[in-house]
Write a protein that holds these residues in place. Structure first.
Motif, PDB file in Angstrom:
ATOM      1  N   ASP A  59       7.016  79.445  50.827  1.00 56.52           N
ATOM      2  CA  ASP A  59       7.277  79.332  52.273  1.00 56.52           C
ATOM      3  C   ASP A  59       7.169  77.876  52.703  1.00 56.52           C
ATOM      4  O   ASP A  59       8.023  77.343  53.423  1.00 56.52           O
ATOM      5  N   PHE A  60       6.100  77.200  52.239  1.00 57.00           N
ATOM      6  CA  PHE A  60       5.919  75.774  52.540  1.00 57.00           C
ATOM      7  C   PHE A  60       7.109  74.953  52.042  1.00 57.00           C
ATOM      8  O   PHE A  60       7.660  74.125  52.775  1.00 57.00           O
ATOM      9  N   VAL A  61       7.487  75.157  50.776  1.00 51.53           N
ATOM     10  CA  VAL A  61       8.577  74.379  50.188  1.00 51.53           C
ATOM     11  C   VAL A  61       9.867  74.571  50.986  1.00 51.53           C
ATOM     12  O   VAL A  61      10.579  73.614  51.300  1.00 51.53           O
ATOM     13  N   GLN A  62      10.142  75.826  51.342  1.00 51.59           N
ATOM     14  CA  GLN A  62      11.362  76.104  52.098  1.00 51.59           C
ATOM     15  C   GLN A  62      11.371  75.367  53.435  1.00 51.59           C
ATOM     16  O   GLN A  62      12.369  74.767  53.836  1.00 51.59           O
ATOM     17  N   ARG A  63      10.239  75.411  54.130  1.00 56.48           N
ATOM     18  CA  ARG A  63      10.171  74.782  55.459  1.00 56.48           C
ATOM     19  C   ARG A  63      10.254  73.260  55.368  1.00 56.48           C
ATOM     20  O   ARG A  63      10.873  72.608  56.205  1.00 56.48           O
ATOM     21  N   MET A  64       9.640  72.673  54.345  1.00 58.00           N
ATOM     22  CA  MET A  64       9.627  71.224  54.222  1.00 58.00           C
ATOM     23  C   MET A  64      10.930  70.681  53.646  1.00 58.00           C
ATOM     24  O   MET A  64      11.325  69.554  53.944  1.00 58.00           O
TER      25      MET A  64
ATOM     26  N   LEU B  87      21.664  79.732  47.877  1.00 64.65           N
ATOM     27  CA  LEU B  87      20.753  80.257  48.890  1.00 64.65           C
ATOM     28  C   LEU B  87      19.383  80.489  48.269  1.00 64.65           C
ATOM     29  O   LEU B  87      19.266  81.070  47.191  1.00 64.65           O
ATOM     30  N   SER B  88      18.360  80.030  48.943  1.00 63.12           N
ATOM     31  CA  SER B  88      16.979  80.275  48.544  1.00 63.12           C
ATOM     32  C   SER B  88      16.336  81.133  49.621  1.00 63.12           C
ATOM     33  O   SER B  88      16.210  80.705  50.769  1.00 63.12           O
ATOM     34  N   LEU B  89      15.940  82.355  49.256  1.00 62.21           N
ATOM     35  CA  LEU B  89      15.431  83.336  50.211  1.00 62.21           C
ATOM     36  C   LEU B  89      14.025  83.750  49.807  1.00 62.21           C
ATOM     37  O   LEU B  89      13.798  84.179  48.672  1.00 62.21           O
ATOM     38  N   ASN B  90      13.085  83.624  50.730  1.00 59.47           N
ATOM     39  CA  ASN B  90      11.693  83.957  50.424  1.00 59.47           C
ATOM     40  C   ASN B  90      11.191  85.020  51.391  1.00 59.47           C
ATOM     41  O   ASN B  90      11.299  84.870  52.609  1.00 59.47           O
ATOM     42  N   ASN B  91      10.645  86.104  50.845  1.00 57.88           N
ATOM     43  CA  ASN B  91      10.028  87.161  51.655  1.00 57.88           C
ATOM     44  C   ASN B  91       8.616  87.365  51.138  1.00 57.88           C
ATOM     45  O   ASN B  91       8.397  87.983  50.096  1.00 57.88           O
ATOM     46  N   LYS B  92       7.625  86.831  51.861  1.00 56.91           N
ATOM     47  CA  LYS B  92       6.249  86.840  51.362  1.00 56.91           C
ATOM     48  C   LYS B  92       5.450  88.071  51.777  1.00 56.91           C
ATOM     49  O   LYS B  92       4.296  88.204  51.374  1.00 56.91           O
TER      50      LYS B  92
ATOM     51  N   THR C 113      11.853  83.093  55.001  1.00 59.26           N
ATOM     52  CA  THR C 113      12.437  81.773  55.183  1.00 59.26           C
ATOM     53  C   THR C 113      13.672  81.676  54.302  1.00 59.26           C
ATOM     54  O   THR C 113      13.766  82.330  53.261  1.00 59.26           O
ATOM     55  N   ALA C 114      14.613  80.851  54.716  1.00 57.28           N
ATOM     56  CA  ALA C 114      15.857  80.691  53.970  1.00 57.28           C
ATOM     57  C   ALA C 114      16.306  79.241  54.024  1.00 57.28           C
ATOM     58  O   ALA C 114      16.176  78.582  55.053  1.00 57.28           O
TER      59      ALA C 114
END
Length: 336
Positions: free
Chosen positions: A175-180, A265-270, A252-253
């Protein structure tokens, strides 16, 4: 000493004894230094005024050896230690970097920040925004970028209840990596920490580990997850927006691309109990050609030695789905 360190890193081993030591250590070519970080967590032991004095001296000595050097000032280590919110709290922790920006803003290129987070990463944006706004207000532009020199899921728990390297922790870091990754004001970030030995506290954070009586290193879940990012993310971030019909920060995407017409596309569902359907609005028509899924049996799954190295894993599925514009994102996973 700072000048000597710069000489060790960048000097010619044929002309410098210090650079020759570097070559003997296995680095014969001069190191392309990203930036010289001027101290780590010095806000715990120095006043901002004393820090500025020492930073100026360090910059002066390093530039004698490396005239093109870039510098990273030591930002506040962790603002939460000043309290739990409010105007006074914000002003107190900002005093440190405001002093640095006023006194040596024209001599630095970056300012560091340590970002430790829990289940939710989104709340940390507040601190990044404050630093960014202060950079613009004091220096007049946004030339100085933020580098997060330490980041991970925070834990003070040792043992089975630690979550930093579980699937839950891995997806929070994703999630952090996606946002940054799509942030204009953050230039880089380091994960804490890289190696870990035994089942000690550092191992609970580590990218890779090794048992005290073992010879072979193993990749932790964090290490596997970062490898997925390295292998899959493109070199260019594509502007994108994510709108969810429910109020949650679970998903996050990020959209990236390399040269050509490929879109990644990088999709994260935590979240462990939240599935969703993503409907895409692309400018072009795409065919889904592959799917990489990083996940585990449940949110507590972790890699903690060779005997559990497959507790968290990535699986690649070859696909051939033309007119791709919809994806069912299941819970507890990072997908490329």
């Amino acid at each position: 000493l700072n000048g000597q360190y710069a000489e060790y890193m960048t000097g010619d081993p044929e002309a410098s004894e210090l650079a020759a030591l570097r070559a003997d250590a296995g680095l014969p070519d001069p190191v392309d230094v990203y930036a010289y970080e001027l101290g780590n967590e010095l806000d715990y032991t120095l006043s901002a005024e004393e820090y500025v004095k020492r930073a100026k001296a360090s910059i002066r000595e390093i530039k004698k050896v490396d005239p093109d050097a870039k510098f990273m000032a030591c930002g506040i280590s962790y603002p939460v230690r000043f309290g739990n919110g409010g105007t006074l709290y914000a002003e107190e922790w900002r005093k440190w970097h405001k002093t640095i920006l006023r006194e040596i803003g024209d001599e630095i290129d970056y300012i560091s920040y340590h970002m430790y987070y829990g289940w939710s990463v989104s709340g940390q944006k507040e601190y990044i925004d404050m630093i960014t706004n202060d950079i613009r207000e004091i220096t007049g532009d946004d030339r100085i970028k933020i580098v997060i020199t330490e980041q991970a899921v925070w834990t003070e728990v040792v043992g089975e209840n630690n979550e930093s390297n579980t699937l839950k922790g891995c997806l929070s870091t994703a999630d952090f990596v996606q946002r940054m990754y799509g942030s204009d004001n953050v230039s880089g970030a380091n994960y804490f920490a890289f190696p870990g030995l035994g089942r000690l506290n550092d191992s609970l954070w580590a990218y890779m580990g090794k048992g005290m009586n073992e010879e072979a290193w193993y990749l932790s879940g964090i290490g596997k997850m970062y490898n997925d990012f390295l292998e899959n993310l493109g070199t260019t971030v594509i502007k994108s927006e994510l709108a969810l019909s429910t109020s949650t920060d679970a998903v996050t995407a990020v959209a990236t691309a390399n040269n050509g017409d490929e879109l990644i596309l990088s999709l994260n569902n935590k979240y462990p109990d939240f599935d969703c359907t993503l409907n895409f609005e692309f400018q072009n028509d795409y065919t889904l050609v592959s799917e990489t899924i990083f996940t585990g049996e449940n949110e507590k799954a972790r890699v903690w030695g060779k005997d559990t190295e497959h507790a968290l894993d990535s699986v690649v599925y070859e696909k051939n789905e033309p007119h791709f514009n919809r994806y069912e994102l299941k819970n507890n996973r990072l997908v490329f």
